[in-house]
Design an enzyme around this catalytic site. Structure first.
Site, PDB file in Angstrom:
ATOM      1  N   ARG A 183      44.712  12.035 -19.695  1.00  0.00           N
ATOM      2  CA  ARG A 183      43.672  10.671 -19.107  1.00  0.00           C
ATOM      3  C   ARG A 183      44.524   9.647 -17.705  1.00  0.00           C
ATOM      4  NH1 ARG A 183      41.333   6.003 -19.991  1.00  0.00           N
ATOM      5  NH2 ARG A 183      40.748   6.720 -22.283  1.00  0.00           N
ATOM      6  N   HIS A 227      39.027   5.272 -19.314  1.00  0.00           N
ATOM      7  CA  HIS A 227      37.618   5.759 -19.134  1.00  0.00           C
ATOM      8  C   HIS A 227      37.494   6.145 -18.535  1.00  0.00           C
ATOM      9  CE1 HIS A 227      35.353   7.820 -22.293  1.00  0.00           C
ATOM     10  NE2 HIS A 227      33.932   6.749 -21.223  1.00  0.00           N
ATOM     11  N   TYR A 267      44.519  -1.626 -24.533  1.00  0.00           N
ATOM     12  CA  TYR A 267      44.851  -0.589 -25.386  1.00  0.00           C
ATOM     13  C   TYR A 267      46.242   0.153 -25.016  1.00  0.00           C
ATOM     14  CZ  TYR A 267      41.522   2.134 -22.837  1.00  0.00           C
ATOM     15  OH  TYR A 267      41.133   3.403 -21.919  1.00  0.00           O
TER      16      TYR A 267
HETATM   17  C1  TPP Z   1      26.722  10.097 -29.590  1.00  0.00           C
HETATM   18  C2  TPP Z   1      28.032   9.093 -28.387  1.00  0.00           C
HETATM   19  N1  TPP Z   1      28.611   8.226 -29.065  1.00  0.00           N
HETATM   20  C3  TPP Z   1      29.129   7.413 -28.181  1.00  0.00           C
HETATM   21  C4  TPP Z   1      29.698   7.162 -26.824  1.00  0.00           C
HETATM   22  C5  TPP Z   1      29.697   6.237 -25.811  1.00  0.00           C
HETATM   23  N2  TPP Z   1      30.964   7.478 -25.439  1.00  0.00           N
HETATM   24  C6  TPP Z   1      31.029   7.805 -24.360  1.00  0.00           C
HETATM   25  S1  TPP Z   1      32.322   8.982 -23.813  1.00  0.00           S
HETATM   26  C7  TPP Z   1      33.062   8.215 -25.266  1.00  0.00           C
HETATM   27  C8  TPP Z   1      34.221   8.960 -25.415  1.00  0.00           C
HETATM   28  C9  TPP Z   1      34.438  10.210 -25.789  1.00  0.00           C
HETATM   29  O1  TPP Z   1      36.176  10.390 -25.679  1.00  0.00           O
HETATM   30  P1  TPP Z   1      36.933  12.336 -26.087  1.00  0.00           P
HETATM   31  O2  TPP Z   1      35.559  13.420 -26.544  1.00  0.00           O
HETATM   32  O3  TPP Z   1      37.524  12.242 -26.516  1.00  0.00           O
HETATM   33  O4  TPP Z   1      36.840  12.335 -24.536  1.00  0.00           O
HETATM   34  P2  TPP Z   1      37.364  11.708 -23.116  1.00  0.00           P
HETATM   35  O5  TPP Z   1      36.659  10.756 -22.672  1.00  0.00           O
HETATM   36  O6  TPP Z   1      38.631  10.988 -23.590  1.00  0.00           O
HETATM   37  O7  TPP Z   1      37.754  13.200 -22.525  1.00  0.00           O
HETATM   38  C10 TPP Z   1      32.085   7.384 -25.707  1.00  0.00           C
HETATM   39  C11 TPP Z   1      32.752   6.723 -27.057  1.00  0.00           C
HETATM   40  C12 TPP Z   1      28.210   8.298 -26.248  1.00  0.00           C
HETATM   41  N3  TPP Z   1      27.926   8.738 -25.144  1.00  0.00           N
HETATM   42  N4  TPP Z   1      27.524   9.099 -27.385  1.00  0.00           N
END
Ligand code: TPP
Ligand code: MG
Length: 338
Positions: free
Chosen positions: A252, A256, A265
């Site tokens: 990415r 985020h 970070y």
């Molecule tokens: C159950 C839950 N916990 C936390 C969140 C908050 N959250 C949204 S996106 C995210 C990160 C997800 O990272 P990843 O799976 O690596 O996907 P990326 O965004 O990097 O594509 C988090 C912690 C959420 N939406 N749902």
């Protein structure tokens, strides 16, 4: 009339020159739309954006490996390029960003990028990450019971594979040998949490063995490599040979979401190093080397992308907001008469 040159022998044989240019176009247009969303956010015109920038090779490669409009897709919030390649329009995306009346997925009640489209067989995503995995496995079970030849593909980030639903969905798909593909878009971070704080194995795909299904790692910045791997998984699923876990390694290249500051970070040097591996620049170079994309054609595609983005923004800005009462429609049942 001049005929377009044939693609080189090391390109997937079933993809025509027109298919390859269409893949490039989908990646390019997604990027330009995405960039505009960031600009609109910084101008204070929209409240939220979550980006596909850097993931376009993975997503467009996967879309073209499916029978678009026939197979089911259960996406996640980062899937802008995937959705556009499936047929979602720039206008629909902009209606979501601006929260305007007529937004096709939820009438603007959902957050942006919570994709769905009945005609495209794209199923709505919940905000809690990984809930889409059991949904997709359930869809794949329905496909198997019906005996039709559809595949269910679902996408997820590497961080979200720590959630219980991911294990449950993959285990279920493996036990029942479902026509199911889980595409993990490994971009190294889950917001600020790097992958090495999420798991002790170097690849998410290594966990496939625990479910008894194949796990494949692919360079997610190589659109044709992703196409090949997802196509093989789809062919396998359609033959009745069961599910596949595909892990596309990508990055990415932006924060985020519009609400994140990634300087806290990760280093700029790390981000810059990954920008050198941009999937769009790479594919353009491959097409140019193959004689499939001239400088003039490239300029024309750029102009067309900007024109489409401009038109989508203007259309969405001019559209009305939904009526206030619309916010609760479809959320609660109407009160019962006494
Ligand atoms: C159950 C839950 N916990 C936390 C969140 C908050 N959250 C949204 S996106 C995210 C990160 C997800 O990272 P990843 O799976 O690596 O996907 P990326 O965004 O990097 O594509 C988090 C912690 C959420 N939406 N749902
Ligand atoms: Mg991630």
């Amino acid at each position: 009339m001049t005929l377009a040159p044939a693609p080189p022998a090391d390109f997937p044989a079933e993809l025509s020159s027109a298919d390859l240019l269409e893949m490039y176009w989908q990646m390019l247009r997604s990027r330009r739309l995405d960039e505009r969303a960031w600009t609109l956010h910084r101008q204070g015109k929209i409240v939220f954006h979550i980006s596909a920038m850097g993931h376009e090779g993975t997503q467009v490669g996967a879309a073209f490996a499916l029978r678009r409009g026939h197979d089911y897709v259960v996406p996640y919030y980062r899937d802008l390029a995937l959705l556009l390649a499936l047929g979602f329009t720039p206008q629909a995306f902009m209606f979501g960003l601006f929260g305007k009346q007529g937004e096709p997925t939820s009438g603007a009640r959902q957050m942006p990028s919570h994709w769905s489209d009945r005609a495209m067989n794209v199923v709505s995503t919940s905000s809690p990450v990984a809930t889409q995995i059991p949904h997709a496995a359930g869809l794949a079970l329905a496909m198997k019971l019906r005996g039709d030849d559809r595949v269910a593909l679902t996408c997820i980030g590497e961080g979200s594979t720590s959630q219980g639903e991911w294990y449950e969905g993959l285990n279920w798909a493996a036990v029942h040998q479902l026509p199911f593909i889980c595409l993990v878009q490994n971009n190294v971070y889950a917001i600020s949490v790097p992958m090495d704080q999420q798991m002790r194995v170097p690849n998410v795909a290594d966990r496939a063995a625990a479910f008894g299904l194949p796990g494949v790692v692919v360079d997610g910045n190589d659109v044709l490599a992703v196409y090949r791997v997802v196509k093989a998984a789809a062919d396998r699923a359609r033959r009745g040979d069961g599910p596949t876990l595909v892990e596309a390694k990508t990055y990415r290249v932006v924060p985020h979401s519009s609400d994140d500051d990634d300087r806290s970070y990760r280093t700029r040097a790390e981000v810059e190093a990954w920008k050198q591996r941009d999937p769009i620049v790479r594919f353009r170079a491959e097409l140019e080397a193959a004689g499939l994309l001239s400088a003039a054609e490239q300029a024309a595609l750029e102009a067309r992308a900007v024109a489409e983005v401009d038109a989508a923004v203007q259309f969405a800005q001019a559209a009305p907001y939904p009526a206030v009462a619309h916010a609760a429609e479809g959320v609660y049942a109407p009160p019962e008469a006494d």
